[in-house]
Design a protein around this motif. Structure first.
Motif, PDB file in Angstrom:
ATOM      1  N   ASN A  95     -61.391  46.980   6.051  1.00 40.60           N
ATOM      2  CA  ASN A  95     -61.204  45.714   6.759  1.00 40.60           C
ATOM      3  C   ASN A  95     -61.730  44.519   5.966  1.00 40.60           C
ATOM      4  OD1 ASN A  95     -63.597  47.364   7.802  1.00 40.60           O
ATOM      5  ND2 ASN A  95     -64.221  45.306   8.427  1.00 40.60           N
ATOM      6  N   HIS A  96     -62.822  44.706   5.204  1.00 40.93           N
ATOM      7  CA  HIS A  96     -63.325  43.600   4.398  1.00 40.93           C
ATOM      8  C   HIS A  96     -62.422  43.322   3.205  1.00 40.93           C
ATOM      9  CE1 HIS A  96     -67.267  42.601   6.194  1.00 40.93           C
ATOM     10  NE2 HIS A  96     -67.224  43.849   6.632  1.00 40.93           N
ATOM     11  N   ASP A  97     -61.657  44.300   2.767  1.00 45.93           N
ATOM     12  CA  ASP A  97     -60.767  44.104   1.622  1.00 45.93           C
ATOM     13  C   ASP A  97     -59.526  43.303   1.975  1.00 45.93           C
ATOM     14  OD1 ASP A  97     -62.294  45.713  -0.250  1.00 45.93           O
ATOM     15  OD2 ASP A  97     -61.588  47.460   0.866  1.00 45.93           O
ATOM     16  N   VAL A  98     -59.003  43.501   3.165  1.00 50.13           N
ATOM     17  CA  VAL A  98     -57.726  42.883   3.514  1.00 50.13           C
ATOM     18  C   VAL A  98     -57.848  41.853   4.623  1.00 50.13           C
ATOM     19  CG1 VAL A  98     -56.460  44.919   2.739  1.00 50.13           C
ATOM     20  CG2 VAL A  98     -57.119  44.731   5.132  1.00 50.13           C
ATOM     21  N   GLY A  99     -59.073  41.525   5.017  1.00 54.70           N
ATOM     22  CA  GLY A  99     -59.264  40.565   6.102  1.00 54.70           C
ATOM     23  C   GLY A  99     -58.936  39.138   5.721  1.00 54.70           C
ATOM     24  N   GLU A 100     -59.007  38.813   4.444  1.00 53.45           N
ATOM     25  CA  GLU A 100     -58.676  37.477   3.956  1.00 53.45           C
ATOM     26  C   GLU A 100     -57.457  37.558   3.037  1.00 53.45           C
ATOM     27  OE1 GLU A 100     -60.164  34.500   4.486  1.00 53.45           O
ATOM     28  OE2 GLU A 100     -61.636  35.297   5.921  1.00 53.45           O
ATOM     29  N   ARG A 101     -56.529  36.631   3.235  1.00 56.91           N
ATOM     30  CA  ARG A 101     -55.353  36.506   2.356  1.00 56.91           C
ATOM     31  C   ARG A 101     -54.578  37.811   2.240  1.00 56.91           C
ATOM     32  NH1 ARG A 101     -58.546  33.234  -2.499  1.00 56.91           N
ATOM     33  NH2 ARG A 101     -59.433  31.634  -1.144  1.00 56.91           N
ATOM     34  N   ARG A 102     -54.618  38.601   3.327  1.00 55.78           N
ATOM     35  CA  ARG A 102     -53.849  39.841   3.415  1.00 55.78           C
ATOM     36  C   ARG A 102     -54.132  40.787   2.246  1.00 55.78           C
ATOM     37  NH1 ARG A 102     -50.174  39.926   7.425  1.00 55.78           N
ATOM     38  NH2 ARG A 102     -49.711  37.942   8.463  1.00 55.78           N
TER      39      ARG A 102
END
Length: 288
Positions: A95-102
């Motif tokens: 979730n921390h990897d894809v939570g910003e800017r997809r």
């Protein structure tokens, strides 16, 4: 549409696997953890040092670079530690990897090894084993029955009927930690169970936990069940256990990595801690 999707996934699988170093003599090794790199912590350096002495393919179970998985987080926090093993790493998104800017930073950093951008699920072969990497961010890619990812998973398993299969993703289906059980991943378990998979490896919970082999409903199943490992011990701040779930067989709070030695028809596991005398766990299992 489904045929095109599977074709793309298989192309990525073949191309990225060819970039891995050739296996050494003997059984293949799959080693890693999740919840890894924080710039204000040295724990990820300590776990990366363990990898320095363990040959094989490195896996991650997501949340690779804190706090937001941005490109600068990977460059500043992940690259100086686990980054030196990038060429032999097959990651999973958290979730921390894809939570910003997809997940743009995640896909940019790992490239083809991370699967198709925006999807993040893929598979590869390792020492006679089939390895499946899934994306547990269900609100982005779908995990429910009939979703593109779930359909891909079933088609991938049917196309690769290996005797031994291991699946890796971020959020665990079963957990004695802060977040507890999560039935969003029931469809993954059902597909893997139906196709005779052996092992599931997760992260998200910042701890180590091993369950007895279980059926998708959580009941013990020593003959056909999946053995789940939670290994969120790569460097993030550790957390304790809350409600101990049925079937939880080993639990520890220590930074370290899980080493899976993949034989033909069986596997060995060992949790390798960063400190001598800290918690460890080891054992063996057979394939169905």
């Amino acid at each position: 549409m489904l045929v095109v999707t599977v074709g793309v996934a298989l192309t990525l699988r073949m191309a990225s696997t060819s970039a891995l170093p050739p296996p050494a003599d003997g059984p293949a090794v799959l080693v890693g953890a999740g919840d890894i790199a924080e710039c204000d912590s040295e724990a990820d350096e300590a776990t990366a040092a363990l990898l320095d002495d363990i040959p094989g393919t490195v896996f991650t179970t997501g949340d690779n670079a804190y706090p937001k998985g941005l490109h600068e987080n990977f460059a500043d926090c992940y690259e100086p530690s686990w980054g030196r093993h990038k060429d032999r790493t097959r990651p999973a998104p958290g979730n921390h990897d894809v939570g910003e800017r997809r997940g743009a930073g995640y896909y940019r950093y790992f490239g083809a090894a991370a699967g198709e951008p925006g999807k993040g699920y893929y598979s590869y072969e390792l020492g006679g084993w089939h390895v499946v990497v899934l994306n547990s961010e269900c609100h982005r890619v779908g995990c429910e029955p009939g979703s593109e990812q779930e359909v891909w998973l079933r088609e991938d398993l049917a196309a690769h009927p290996a005797q031994c299969t291991v699946a890796i993703w971020h959020n665990p289906r079963f957990s004695s930690g802060r977040y507890g059980d999560d039935d969003a991943y029931q469809p993954f378990w059902e597909a893997l169970y139906e196709h005779g998979a052996e092992v599931v490896v997760n992260g998200h919970e910042h701890l180590y936990e091993r369950f007895v082999p279980r059926a998708p409903d959580g009941t013990p199943d020593p003959d056909r069940g999946l053995r789940q490992f939670t290994v969120g011990t790569g460097g993030g701040n550790l957390r304790g256990f809350e409600s101990i779930q049925e079937g939880s067989e080993a639990r520890g709070e220590a930074h370290g990595v899980l080493k899976l030695t993949l034989h033909a028809g069986s596997y060995d596991w060992e949790f390798v801690p960063v400190e001598d005398g800290a918690f460890t766990d080891a054992g063996s299992g057979t394939c169905h």
